[in-house]
Design an enzyme around this catalytic site. Structure first.
Site, PDB file in Angstrom:
ATOM      1  N   SER A 126       0.872  -1.004  -0.033  1.00 47.91           N
ATOM      2  CA  SER A 126      -0.027  -0.077  -0.057  1.00 47.91           C
ATOM      3  C   SER A 126       0.808   1.342   0.081  1.00 47.91           C
ATOM      4  O   SER A 126       2.002   1.470   0.717  1.00 47.91           O
ATOM      5  CB  SER A 126      -0.850   0.016   1.292  1.00 47.91           C
ATOM      6  OG  SER A 126      -1.413   1.210   1.439  1.00 47.91           O
ATOM      7  N   TYR A 150      -2.077  -1.457  10.667  1.00 51.57           N
ATOM      8  CA  TYR A 150      -2.168  -1.840   9.376  1.00 51.57           C
ATOM      9  C   TYR A 150      -1.064  -1.458   8.410  1.00 51.57           C
ATOM     10  O   TYR A 150      -0.721  -2.199   7.965  1.00 51.57           O
ATOM     11  CB  TYR A 150      -3.475  -1.078   8.916  1.00 51.57           C
ATOM     12  CG  TYR A 150      -3.572  -1.533   7.406  1.00 51.57           C
ATOM     13  CD1 TYR A 150      -3.903  -2.714   6.887  1.00 51.57           C
ATOM     14  CD2 TYR A 150      -3.357  -0.469   6.365  1.00 51.57           C
ATOM     15  CE1 TYR A 150      -4.029  -3.126   5.451  1.00 51.57           C
ATOM     16  CE2 TYR A 150      -3.479  -0.582   5.065  1.00 51.57           C
ATOM     17  CZ  TYR A 150      -3.890  -2.062   4.679  1.00 51.57           C
ATOM     18  OH  TYR A 150      -3.899  -2.147   3.487  1.00 51.57           O
ATOM     19  N   LYS A 154       2.002  -4.145   6.438  1.00 47.24           N
ATOM     20  CA  LYS A 154       2.322  -3.900   5.092  1.00 47.24           C
ATOM     21  C   LYS A 154       4.090  -3.804   5.067  1.00 47.24           C
ATOM     22  O   LYS A 154       4.746  -4.331   4.292  1.00 47.24           O
ATOM     23  CB  LYS A 154       1.997  -2.670   4.177  1.00 47.24           C
ATOM     24  CG  LYS A 154       0.316  -3.028   4.030  1.00 47.24           C
ATOM     25  CD  LYS A 154       0.023  -4.203   3.188  1.00 47.24           C
ATOM     26  CE  LYS A 154      -1.521  -4.612   3.220  1.00 47.24           C
ATOM     27  NZ  LYS A 154      -1.587  -5.899   2.607  1.00 47.24           N
TER      28      LYS A 154
HETATM   29  P1  NAD Z   1     -11.121  -7.126   0.911  1.00 50.92           P
HETATM   30  O1  NAD Z   1     -11.209  -7.041   2.137  1.00 50.92           O
HETATM   31  O2  NAD Z   1     -12.004  -6.740  -0.104  1.00 50.92           O
HETATM   32  O3  NAD Z   1     -10.373  -8.543   0.463  1.00 50.92           O
HETATM   33  C1  NAD Z   1      -9.619  -9.290   0.967  1.00 50.92           C
HETATM   34  C2  NAD Z   1     -10.026 -10.658   1.178  1.00 50.92           C
HETATM   35  O4  NAD Z   1      -9.067 -11.105   1.999  1.00 50.92           O
HETATM   36  C3  NAD Z   1     -11.637 -10.810   1.449  1.00 50.92           C
HETATM   37  O5  NAD Z   1     -12.473 -11.618   0.928  1.00 50.92           O
HETATM   38  C4  NAD Z   1     -11.322 -11.516   2.954  1.00 50.92           C
HETATM   39  O6  NAD Z   1     -12.576 -12.265   3.260  1.00 50.92           O
HETATM   40  C5  NAD Z   1     -10.023 -12.218   2.623  1.00 50.92           C
HETATM   41  N1  NAD Z   1      -9.356 -12.512   3.999  1.00 50.92           N
HETATM   42  C6  NAD Z   1      -8.997 -11.890   4.986  1.00 50.92           C
HETATM   43  N2  NAD Z   1      -8.420 -12.589   5.962  1.00 50.92           N
HETATM   44  C7  NAD Z   1      -8.404 -13.968   5.396  1.00 50.92           C
HETATM   45  C8  NAD Z   1      -7.756 -15.143   5.712  1.00 50.92           C
HETATM   46  N3  NAD Z   1      -7.330 -15.228   6.946  1.00 50.92           N
HETATM   47  N4  NAD Z   1      -7.974 -16.176   5.164  1.00 50.92           N
HETATM   48  C9  NAD Z   1      -8.417 -16.009   3.930  1.00 50.92           C
HETATM   49  N5  NAD Z   1      -9.004 -15.095   3.153  1.00 50.92           N
HETATM   50  C10 NAD Z   1      -9.086 -14.015   4.160  1.00 50.92           C
HETATM   51  O7  NAD Z   1      -9.747  -6.198   0.625  1.00 50.92           O
HETATM   52  P2  NAD Z   1      -9.235  -5.638  -0.786  1.00 50.92           P
HETATM   53  O8  NAD Z   1      -9.522  -3.986  -0.888  1.00 50.92           O
HETATM   54  O9  NAD Z   1      -9.509  -6.332  -1.927  1.00 50.92           O
HETATM   55  O10 NAD Z   1      -7.754  -5.600  -0.371  1.00 50.92           O
HETATM   56  C11 NAD Z   1      -6.772  -6.539  -0.792  1.00 50.92           C
HETATM   57  C12 NAD Z   1      -5.413  -6.333  -0.591  1.00 50.92           C
HETATM   58  O11 NAD Z   1      -4.900  -5.120  -1.034  1.00 50.92           O
HETATM   59  C13 NAD Z   1      -5.457  -6.611   0.967  1.00 50.92           C
HETATM   60  O12 NAD Z   1      -3.957  -7.027   1.302  1.00 50.92           O
HETATM   61  C14 NAD Z   1      -5.150  -4.846   1.428  1.00 50.92           C
HETATM   62  O13 NAD Z   1      -4.494  -4.638   2.471  1.00 50.92           O
HETATM   63  C15 NAD Z   1      -4.327  -4.507   0.024  1.00 50.92           C
HETATM   64  N6  NAD Z   1      -4.767  -2.950  -0.172  1.00 50.92           N
HETATM   65  C16 NAD Z   1      -5.998  -2.676  -0.244  1.00 50.92           C
HETATM   66  C17 NAD Z   1      -6.344  -1.187  -0.670  1.00 50.92           C
HETATM   67  C18 NAD Z   1      -7.600  -0.707  -0.700  1.00 50.92           C
HETATM   68  O14 NAD Z   1      -7.871   0.558  -0.615  1.00 50.92           O
HETATM   69  N7  NAD Z   1      -8.556  -1.528  -1.203  1.00 50.92           N
HETATM   70  C19 NAD Z   1      -5.050  -0.250  -0.561  1.00 50.92           C
HETATM   71  C20 NAD Z   1      -4.072  -0.853  -0.491  1.00 50.92           C
HETATM   72  C21 NAD Z   1      -3.636  -2.052  -0.329  1.00 50.92           C
HETATM   73  C1  UD1 Z   2      -6.911   5.166   3.222  1.00 49.71           C
HETATM   74  C2  UD1 Z   2      -6.144   4.597   4.349  1.00 49.71           C
HETATM   75  C3  UD1 Z   2      -4.635   3.884   3.843  1.00 49.71           C
HETATM   76  C4  UD1 Z   2      -5.063   3.178   2.847  1.00 49.71           C
HETATM   77  C5  UD1 Z   2      -5.949   3.909   1.484  1.00 49.71           C
HETATM   78  C6  UD1 Z   2      -6.140   3.427   0.219  1.00 49.71           C
HETATM   79  C7  UD1 Z   2      -6.855   5.651   6.427  1.00 49.71           C
HETATM   80  C8  UD1 Z   2      -6.213   6.565   7.619  1.00 49.71           C
HETATM   81  N1  UD1 Z   2      -5.872   5.416   5.473  1.00 49.71           N
HETATM   82  O1  UD1 Z   2      -6.431   6.335   3.139  1.00 49.71           O
HETATM   83  O2  UD1 Z   2      -4.106   3.239   4.716  1.00 49.71           O
HETATM   84  O3  UD1 Z   2      -3.782   2.936   1.797  1.00 49.71           O
HETATM   85  O4  UD1 Z   2      -7.108   4.360   2.365  1.00 49.71           O
HETATM   86  O5  UD1 Z   2      -7.145   2.391   0.458  1.00 49.71           O
HETATM   87  O6  UD1 Z   2      -7.829   5.290   6.484  1.00 49.71           O
HETATM   88  N2  UD1 Z   2     -12.585  11.672   2.995  1.00 49.71           N
HETATM   89  C9  UD1 Z   2     -13.794  12.719   3.369  1.00 49.71           C
HETATM   90  N3  UD1 Z   2     -14.911  12.176   3.899  1.00 49.71           N
HETATM   91  C10 UD1 Z   2     -15.028  10.765   4.003  1.00 49.71           C
HETATM   92  C11 UD1 Z   2     -14.090   9.828   3.747  1.00 49.71           C
HETATM   93  C12 UD1 Z   2     -12.894  10.418   3.151  1.00 49.71           C
HETATM   94  O7  UD1 Z   2     -13.503  13.964   3.099  1.00 49.71           O
HETATM   95  O8  UD1 Z   2     -16.192  10.475   4.656  1.00 49.71           O
HETATM   96  C13 UD1 Z   2     -11.276  12.219   2.552  1.00 49.71           C
HETATM   97  C14 UD1 Z   2     -10.027  11.825   3.112  1.00 49.71           C
HETATM   98  O9  UD1 Z   2      -9.982  12.923   4.245  1.00 49.71           O
HETATM   99  C15 UD1 Z   2      -9.021  11.652   2.405  1.00 49.71           C
HETATM  100  C16 UD1 Z   2      -9.738  11.235   1.046  1.00 49.71           C
HETATM  101  O10 UD1 Z   2     -11.368  11.522   1.255  1.00 49.71           O
HETATM  102  O11 UD1 Z   2      -8.554  13.173   2.035  1.00 49.71           O
HETATM  103  C17 UD1 Z   2      -9.347   9.737   0.675  1.00 49.71           C
HETATM  104  O12 UD1 Z   2      -9.920   9.274   1.800  1.00 49.71           O
HETATM  105  P1  UD1 Z   2      -9.793   7.476   2.108  1.00 49.71           P
HETATM  106  O13 UD1 Z   2     -10.584   7.006   0.754  1.00 49.71           O
HETATM  107  O14 UD1 Z   2     -10.181   7.202   3.459  1.00 49.71           O
HETATM  108  O15 UD1 Z   2      -8.351   7.178   1.609  1.00 49.71           O
HETATM  109  P2  UD1 Z   2      -7.052   7.442   2.256  1.00 49.71           P
HETATM  110  O16 UD1 Z   2      -7.262   8.698   3.439  1.00 49.71           O
HETATM  111  O17 UD1 Z   2      -6.105   7.830   1.444  1.00 49.71           O
END
Ligand code: NAD
Ligand code: UD1
Length: 343
Positions: A126, A150, A154
């Site tokens: 991330s 969290y 990572k």
């Molecule tokens: P998500 O929660 O939709 O998907 C994760 C999946 O993993 C879920 O279906 C959950 O049921 C499964 N899971 C969790 N723990 C498990 C376990 N112990 N065994 C088997 N399955 C398990 O999340 P996502 O948004 O698809 O994120 C996927 C990856 O990307 C994660 O590692 C997350 O940290 C990373 N990531 C996500 C974002 C984001 O904003 N969505 C940003 C940066 C990194």
């Molecule tokens: C979040 C996570 C970050 C993760 C990233 C991508 C936190 C503190 N950080 O960050 O670890 O990597 O998502 O998934 O949760 N905002 C509003 N109103 C709302 C929601 C959000 O104004 O109701 C604003 C926030 O202040 C920010 C922007 O929208 O400026 C994006 O927010 P968000 O979607 O939560 O993502 P990140 O803050 O980038």
């Protein structure tokens, strides 16, 4: 045909990636424990791909079950490891849950892979690892002390993976996602925020559909052109396609180092108000929003330099913010239609 294991395969990014792996001709086997997703995602993936999905309910914390599963499928050529918990706030409240699942689960997976001589892994990292950095942020930016458990999981997992590349034949691609948003064009799969969403785009679509009364913009007094925070919003299908590129890079042995890291972003920053304006323009829906106080822990602005992914993986984003908004909205409407028909 290469067989790819996808952990967290029914989750938000996992489900979109399974679809793109199918499209690219890979055989996929997916696992999930449905901690943050539902079994019906499987049939929706199958509808999009017109292909059966090989799936098993496996919890990566269950070392014995995971080892038995991998031993049964020791013809896997590469793994994409999504399974993790991802709520920053929850990780502050329950750090051990995050260290057990995100770090412990990754260690369990690496042990099972090593025992079966499976040596290629793509890891979900991330942009949170960069903290408050000066954009555009490239992969050489310093990694400060993590701001949350969290974020720390990572950082730790990247280090665990890097150490393991030095001690074995393991090859790793760590992909640092910026802000994944949007949904599949079919509106059959998308993000399923459980409870009140923390992230901006699900909060926008839930407010627009009437599930939430008002969106609060967290602060308009930041040192940015319109005073609201800036992020790099990237379409989930573009993220999924980057995983296909990463798998090809590993399987075709294009790497020069055992541990490679790439940013996945668009290279553009958008402010909160710009996202709201784009949503209103693309959907024709007026959003009820108000300006509120800053959210603790928010970085002011962050967006990626994506040169490395372009130059090395040959990948770049193809979808713009407008497409993120229309697909996220179509997905929210599809969820609402499904819920009303099941009531
Ligand atoms: P998500 O929660 O939709 O998907 C994760 C999946 O993993 C879920 O279906 C959950 O049921 C499964 N899971 C969790 N723990 C498990 C376990 N112990 N065994 C088997 N399955 C398990 O999340 P996502 O948004 O698809 O994120 C996927 C990856 O990307 C994660 O590692 C997350 O940290 C990373 N990531 C996500 C974002 C984001 O904003 N969505 C940003 C940066 C990194
Ligand atoms: C979040 C996570 C970050 C993760 C990233 C991508 C936190 C503190 N950080 O960050 O670890 O990597 O998502 O998934 O949760 N905002 C509003 N109103 C709302 C929601 C959000 O104004 O109701 C604003 C926030 O202040 C920010 C922007 O929208 O400026 C994006 O927010 P968000 O979607 O939560 O993502 P990140 O803050 O980038």
């Amino acid at each position: 045909m290469s067989k790819i294991l996808v952990t967290g395969g029914t989750g938000y990014i996992g489900s979109h990636t399974v679809v793109e792996l199918h499209n690219a001709g890979f055989e996929v086997i997916a696992i999930d424990n449905f901690d943050n997703s539902y079994p019906d995602v499987i049939e929706n993936i199958e509808k999009i791909s017109s292909k059966k999905l090989n799936f098993e309910n496996v919890d990566i914390r269950d070392k014995a079950a995971l080892k038995a599963f991998i031993a049964k499928h020791n013809d896997i050529t590469a793994v994409i490891h999504f399974a993790a918990n991802k709520a920053v706030g929850e990780s502050v409240q329950f750090p051990l849950k995050y260290y057990e699942n995100n770090v412990g689960g990754t260690v369990n997976l690496l042990q099972a892979l090593q025992e079966n001589n499976i040596n290629n892994i793509v890891f979900s990292s991330s942009c949170t690892v960069y903290g408050e950095a000066t954009p555009p942020v490239d992969e050489n930016a310093p990694i400060p002390v993590a701001q949350s458990p969290y974020g720390n999981t990572k950082q730790i997992c990247e280090e665990v993976l890097m150490d393991q590349t030095k001690a074995s034949d393991l090859k790793v691609v760590a992909l640092r996602y910026f802000n994944p948003v949007g949904a599949h064009d079919s509106a059959l799969i998308g993000e399923l925020p459980i409870g009140v969403p923390n992230n901006l785009v699900p909060f926008i679509t839930q407010t627009a559909i009437g599930k939430r009364e008002v969106l609060t913009v967290f602060g308009d007094d930041y040192p940015t052109p319109d005073g609201t925070c800036i992020r790099d919003y990237i379409h989930v299908v573009d993220i999924a396609l980057a995983h296909v590129a990463a798998i090809n890079y590993l399987l075709n042995k294009k790497y020069t180092e055992a541990f490679s890291v790439f940013n996945l972003g668009t290279g553009n920053g958008n402010s909160v108000l710009e996202v709201i304006q784009s949503f209103e323009k693309e959907t024709g829906v007026k959003l009820n929003y108000k300006i509120g106080p800053r959210r603790t822990g928010d970085v002011v602005q962050v967006y990626a330099s994506c040169e490395k992914a372009l130059n090395v993986l040959g990948w770049k984003t193809e979808r713009d913010l407008a497409n993120c908004m229309t697909t996220a909205w179509a997905w929210e409407k599809a969820l609402a239609a499904k819920n009303s028909s099941s009531n």
